[in-house]
Design a protein around this motif. Structure first.
Motif, PDB file in Angstrom:
ATOM      1  N   ILE A 120      92.183  28.410  88.839  1.00  0.00           N
ATOM      2  CA  ILE A 120      92.577  28.132  87.549  1.00  0.00           C
ATOM      3  C   ILE A 120      92.844  26.868  87.110  1.00  0.00           C
ATOM      4  O   ILE A 120      92.442  26.244  86.454  1.00  0.00           O
ATOM      5  N   LYS A 121      93.345  26.112  88.264  1.00  0.00           N
ATOM      6  CA  LYS A 121      93.635  24.550  88.459  1.00  0.00           C
ATOM      7  C   LYS A 121      92.389  23.802  88.349  1.00  0.00           C
ATOM      8  O   LYS A 121      92.284  22.688  87.612  1.00  0.00           O
ATOM      9  N   ALA A 122      91.530  24.362  89.040  1.00  0.00           N
ATOM     10  CA  ALA A 122      90.137  23.615  89.199  1.00  0.00           C
ATOM     11  C   ALA A 122      89.447  23.567  87.919  1.00  0.00           C
ATOM     12  O   ALA A 122      88.612  22.916  87.556  1.00  0.00           O
ATOM     13  N   ALA A 123      89.434  24.742  87.279  1.00  0.00           N
ATOM     14  CA  ALA A 123      88.874  24.811  86.011  1.00  0.00           C
ATOM     15  C   ALA A 123      89.506  23.678  85.011  1.00  0.00           C
ATOM     16  O   ALA A 123      88.605  23.256  84.233  1.00  0.00           O
ATOM     17  N   GLU A 124      90.775  23.338  85.238  1.00  0.00           N
ATOM     18  CA  GLU A 124      91.061  22.348  84.386  1.00  0.00           C
ATOM     19  C   GLU A 124      90.827  20.975  84.661  1.00  0.00           C
ATOM     20  O   GLU A 124      90.557  20.227  83.852  1.00  0.00           O
ATOM     21  N   ILE A 125      90.701  20.687  85.861  1.00  0.00           N
ATOM     22  CA  ILE A 125      90.385  19.462  86.341  1.00  0.00           C
ATOM     23  C   ILE A 125      88.625  19.022  86.868  1.00  0.00           C
ATOM     24  O   ILE A 125      88.464  17.784  86.799  1.00  0.00           O
ATOM     25  N   PHE A 126      88.114  20.159  87.078  1.00  0.00           N
ATOM     26  CA  PHE A 126      86.626  19.837  87.565  1.00  0.00           C
ATOM     27  C   PHE A 126      85.888  19.391  86.431  1.00  0.00           C
ATOM     28  O   PHE A 126      84.627  18.769  86.615  1.00  0.00           O
ATOM     29  N   GLU A 142      84.392  29.004  81.655  1.00  0.00           N
ATOM     30  CA  GLU A 142      84.446  30.091  80.954  1.00  0.00           C
ATOM     31  C   GLU A 142      84.797  31.476  81.899  1.00  0.00           C
ATOM     32  O   GLU A 142      85.131  32.408  81.466  1.00  0.00           O
ATOM     33  N   VAL A 143      84.067  31.203  83.342  1.00  0.00           N
ATOM     34  CA  VAL A 143      84.277  32.425  84.059  1.00  0.00           C
ATOM     35  C   VAL A 143      85.425  32.874  84.363  1.00  0.00           C
ATOM     36  O   VAL A 143      86.068  33.931  84.873  1.00  0.00           O
ATOM     37  N   VAL A 144      86.488  31.892  84.685  1.00  0.00           N
ATOM     38  CA  VAL A 144      88.053  31.961  85.226  1.00  0.00           C
ATOM     39  C   VAL A 144      88.535  33.126  84.417  1.00  0.00           C
ATOM     40  O   VAL A 144      89.608  33.785  84.803  1.00  0.00           O
ATOM     41  N   ASN A 145      88.272  33.350  82.878  1.00  0.00           N
ATOM     42  CA  ASN A 145      89.036  34.060  82.210  1.00  0.00           C
ATOM     43  C   ASN A 145      88.336  35.288  82.097  1.00  0.00           C
ATOM     44  O   ASN A 145      88.948  36.139  81.481  1.00  0.00           O
ATOM     45  N   GLU A 146      87.109  35.608  82.703  1.00  0.00           N
ATOM     46  CA  GLU A 146      86.838  36.980  82.733  1.00  0.00           C
ATOM     47  C   GLU A 146      87.538  37.826  83.637  1.00  0.00           C
ATOM     48  O   GLU A 146      87.869  37.524  84.838  1.00  0.00           O
ATOM     49  N   GLY A 203      88.898  40.013  86.544  1.00  0.00           N
ATOM     50  CA  GLY A 203      88.495  40.345  87.634  1.00  0.00           C
ATOM     51  C   GLY A 203      87.354  39.533  88.640  1.00  0.00           C
ATOM     52  O   GLY A 203      87.206  39.660  89.436  1.00  0.00           O
ATOM     53  N   TRP A 204      86.925  38.565  87.553  1.00  0.00           N
ATOM     54  CA  TRP A 204      86.035  37.619  88.134  1.00  0.00           C
ATOM     55  C   TRP A 204      86.567  36.758  89.259  1.00  0.00           C
ATOM     56  O   TRP A 204      86.043  36.449  90.673  1.00  0.00           O
ATOM     57  N   ILE A 205      87.772  36.222  89.094  1.00  0.00           N
ATOM     58  CA  ILE A 205      88.160  35.397  90.342  1.00  0.00           C
ATOM     59  C   ILE A 205      88.498  36.372  91.482  1.00  0.00           C
ATOM     60  O   ILE A 205      88.020  35.628  92.570  1.00  0.00           O
ATOM     61  N   GLN A 206      88.730  37.418  91.467  1.00  0.00           N
ATOM     62  CA  GLN A 206      89.496  38.013  92.529  1.00  0.00           C
ATOM     63  C   GLN A 206      87.768  38.274  93.447  1.00  0.00           C
ATOM     64  O   GLN A 206      87.920  38.607  94.723  1.00  0.00           O
ATOM     65  N   SER A 207      86.894  38.784  92.546  1.00  0.00           N
ATOM     66  CA  SER A 207      85.836  39.052  93.070  1.00  0.00           C
ATOM     67  C   SER A 207      85.099  37.714  93.960  1.00  0.00           C
ATOM     68  O   SER A 207      84.338  37.941  94.864  1.00  0.00           O
ATOM     69  N   TYR A 208      85.159  36.454  93.211  1.00  0.00           N
ATOM     70  CA  TYR A 208      84.490  35.272  93.510  1.00  0.00           C
ATOM     71  C   TYR A 208      85.200  34.727  95.063  1.00  0.00           C
ATOM     72  O   TYR A 208      84.347  34.228  95.806  1.00  0.00           O
ATOM     73  N   ILE A 209      86.439  34.827  94.990  1.00  0.00           N
ATOM     74  CA  ILE A 209      87.174  34.094  95.901  1.00  0.00           C
ATOM     75  C   ILE A 209      86.822  34.970  97.440  1.00  0.00           C
ATOM     76  O   ILE A 209      87.005  34.402  98.468  1.00  0.00           O
ATOM     77  N   GLU A 210      86.557  36.260  97.476  1.00  0.00           N
ATOM     78  CA  GLU A 210      86.467  36.816  98.715  1.00  0.00           C
ATOM     79  C   GLU A 210      85.222  36.231  99.540  1.00  0.00           C
ATOM     80  O   GLU A 210      83.960  36.157  99.307  1.00  0.00           O
ATOM     81  N   GLY A 211      85.774  35.665 100.728  1.00  0.00           N
ATOM     82  CA  GLY A 211      84.766  35.050 101.833  1.00  0.00           C
ATOM     83  C   GLY A 211      84.166  33.519 101.376  1.00  0.00           C
ATOM     84  O   GLY A 211      83.265  33.451 101.957  1.00  0.00           O
TER      85      GLY A 211
END
Length: 609
Positions: free
Chosen positions: A339-345, A352-356, A358-366
């Motif tokens: 969430i913070k990376a979306a603000e500063i990157f 766009e995708v951080v607000n979808e 279930g996306w974050i939990q799926s992405y961070i795995e591994g």
């Protein structure tokens, strides 16, 4: 706080006298003296005299000091002992400030007494996927049920412990905080949610409580008292915030040639450490990130590794490469980080995708920080900006595998090297592979002892003990056997151990066989899953020996389970329940109630991860 001529307006003779008298004053005397000086100063300002006002002095002498009559209750829900440790620290500080305090685990607190509580402070971990710890489950269920009382006279505050890499971060603490408010309670101090590095936020939470209590009692500022309390309650020479540099004495691969596993037996020197430990306790190790990962990260950004960067609010600086190596977590992603990376990157796709859902939990795995930067490149990112959103590199805590009584100047660990491939990249455990590949005898690592009050063994000859510890989960049981041998204890002990292959993966084989031969260990049941056509695990051995297992329970046996939580611990729990149903004729519900009672009686303890 010790006064000196440099931190006060007094001369050397005055500071010496003040430092002699201050430690002898009670909290009430300090409050009176502070009030006297304040009133005297105001009187001088009004009437322009140098001598103390007799009227003011007489008024203060005859004025009753506000008494701290409200009773404080501290409840903790703890899985590994962190919440209990903080609760005990808070209890000590409150008592030093003359408050009446009751401390209890949630499982030992009578729910019907909740309506009598005036000031309530809750410290709770979150277990698994947003679940309360075992010793908080009953209280959590009660307070969220229909029988929970109205709490309009209650003041409260909650400290929540968790791990930001989990989806339901600090959920149990959030549950308690919201429910107490819904029942009519008044929040005395805001809830604080702690990540793995909980020392600083927990300290601020306690300071906030002490300040709020002082304000409500019309007392003076407690900042100096807080500092004094913190100093007096911190009796440990070494701790999480002041780790001990332990020299590595041995670093041995316990697995035989051809094994799929690599488990290291680590022996560390604790010479002059000055603190004992018990079987069941843990050793915290502060690891370092792999230099190859750090170099790749620096190359990706084109940053100079020697650039000095601030690493904390105190302005302490380190070269960038060193900071990324030893101070910040770069191999694990969390929801707050994305969430913070979306603000500063400055990356539109990431925003766009951080607000979808279930996306974050799926992405961070591994995935790790390098994956994130590769998938969502950042524009004109400065090192200091990135470091501000990274969390501190947390310590890894390992069950101690040795007895203090048998080896008082050493501590042993059993560490399985974690290696895997995910998203087309080879990955490795930060601390485990540091031990496996980059640490040799003679090197030192920063460590601290972590007490685990929820995994304690009996040291008598009357209580039978059943130990279930496949893989590296066998570590605390080795410590327990060493201690029993040192104490020359007799009695019934039974170990269930499992791994892949007998010839390559039987950890500490000669020791177990020696203890079995000498009678320190009464019984040993083994499960090597890859040595048979049908995979056999420890839970299968429990069911195969159901009659004897049930008999041991009837004789008052204490159960201990250590190891993987996601599959092993659940499968073992189911197997024990099956034994109770089969041999005891219990229904599934009654068997669960039986196991719940065992937990309350401290006869069913787990150290799972």
């Amino acid at each position: 706080m010790q006064l000196t001529v440099t931190n006060s307006p007094f001369n050397e003779e005055q500071t010496e006298k003040i430092n002699q008298i201050l430690p002898t004053l009670t909290p009430e005397q300090k409050i009176w003296f502070s009030g006297y000086l304040t009133a005297n100063q105001q009187s001088e300002a009004k009437i322009g005299i140098d001598a103390p006002s007799r009227e003011v002095a007489e008024y203060l002498l005859n004025t009753e000091i506000p008494s701290k009559t409200r009773e404080i209750t501290i409840l903790y829900g703890s899985e590994t002992g962190n919440a209990q440790s903080i609760a005990e620290t808070l209890e000590g500080r409150l008592k030093e400030n003359e408050f009446t305090v009751k401390l209890s685990s949630m499982e030992n607190f009578k729910p019907k007494d909740l309506k009598k509580v005036q000031d309530l402070f809750i410290i709770s971990a979150t277990h698994g996927e947003g679940e309360p710890p075992d010793n908080a489950a009953t209280f959590h269920e009660f307070i969220h049920g229909r029988k929970a009382p109205k709490l309009s006279d209650l003041r409260y505050s909650v400290l929540a412990l968790g791990d930001q890499s989990y989806e339901f971060f600090c959920q149990t603490g959030k549950d308690f905080d919201e429910r107490l408010e819904a029942l009519g309670g008044e929040r005395l101090s805001p809830r604080v949610d702690c990540d793995l590095d909980f020392d600083e936020p927990a300290e601020k939470w306690m300071e906030g409580i002490l300040s709020s209590l002082a304000d409500s009692a019309a007392s003076v500022s407690t900042s100096a008292a807080d500092t004094e309390s913190a100093q007096s309650s911190n009796t440990q020479k070494y701790s999480r915030t002041n780790p001990y540099r332990a020299e590595v004495l041995e670093n041995i691969n316990l697995n035989g040639r051809g094994s799929n596993k690599e488990v290291r037996h680590i022996e560390l020197s604790l010479e002059d450490f000055g603190e004992s430990f018990e079987p069941g306790d843990c050793l915290g190790v502060f690891p370092e990130n792999d230099a190859r990962i750090v170099d790749q990260l620096l190359e990706t950004f084109g940053w100079n590794p020697e650039t000095d960067v601030e690493i904390n609010a105190d302005g302490e600086t380190l070269p960038l490469a060193e900071a990324l190596t030893s101070r910040f977590e770069i191999t694990k992603l969390t929801k707050p980080l994305l969430i913070k990376a979306a603000e500063i990157f400055g990356n539109t796709a990431l925003k766009e995708v951080v607000n979808e859902e279930g996306w974050i939990q799926s992405y961070i795995e591994g995935r790790d920080l390098i994956d994130l930067i590769g998938d969502f490149p950042a524009a004109d990112l400065h090192p200091e900006t990135l470091l501000q959103i990274l969390r501190k590199l947390p310590a890894r805590e390992y069950s101690i595998a040795s007895s203090y009584k048998a080896n008082p100047d050493e501590v042993h660990l059993t560490v399985g090297a974690v290696r895997y491939n995910a998203h087309d990249r080879d990955r490795s455990g930060v601390c485990s592979v540091q031990f496996a590949e980059r640490i040799e005898p003679g090197d030192t690592v920063p460590v601290y002892v972590k007490k685990n009050p929820n995994f304690k063994f009996p040291f008598n000859e009357e209580t039978p003990v059943i130990m279930i510890g496949p893989g590296t989960g066998v570590a605390p049981f080795r410590a327990y056997m060493e201690e029993r041998e040192e104490l020359e204890l007799e009695g019934k002990t039974w170990l269930f151990f499992g791994e892949q292959h007998f010839t390559t993966d039987f950890l500490y084989q000669t020791e177990w066989q020696s203890w079995l031969k000498d009678g320190v260990l009464s019984r040993l049941d083994l499960a090597f899953s890859r040595d048979t056509d049908e995979k056999i695990y420890v839970q299968h051995r429990i069911e195969q020996n159901s009659k004897e297992f049930y008999q041991w329970l009837n004789e008052g046996a204490a159960l201990y389970v250590c190891g993987d939580e996601k599959s092993m611990a659940k499968d073992v729990h189911y197997a024990i329940r099956t034994v109770l149903e089969k041999e005891g004729g219990l229904s599934e519900e009654d068997a669960e109630s039986y196991l719940l009672q065992l937990k309350k009686d401290k006869r069913y303890q787990r150290d799972v991860y």
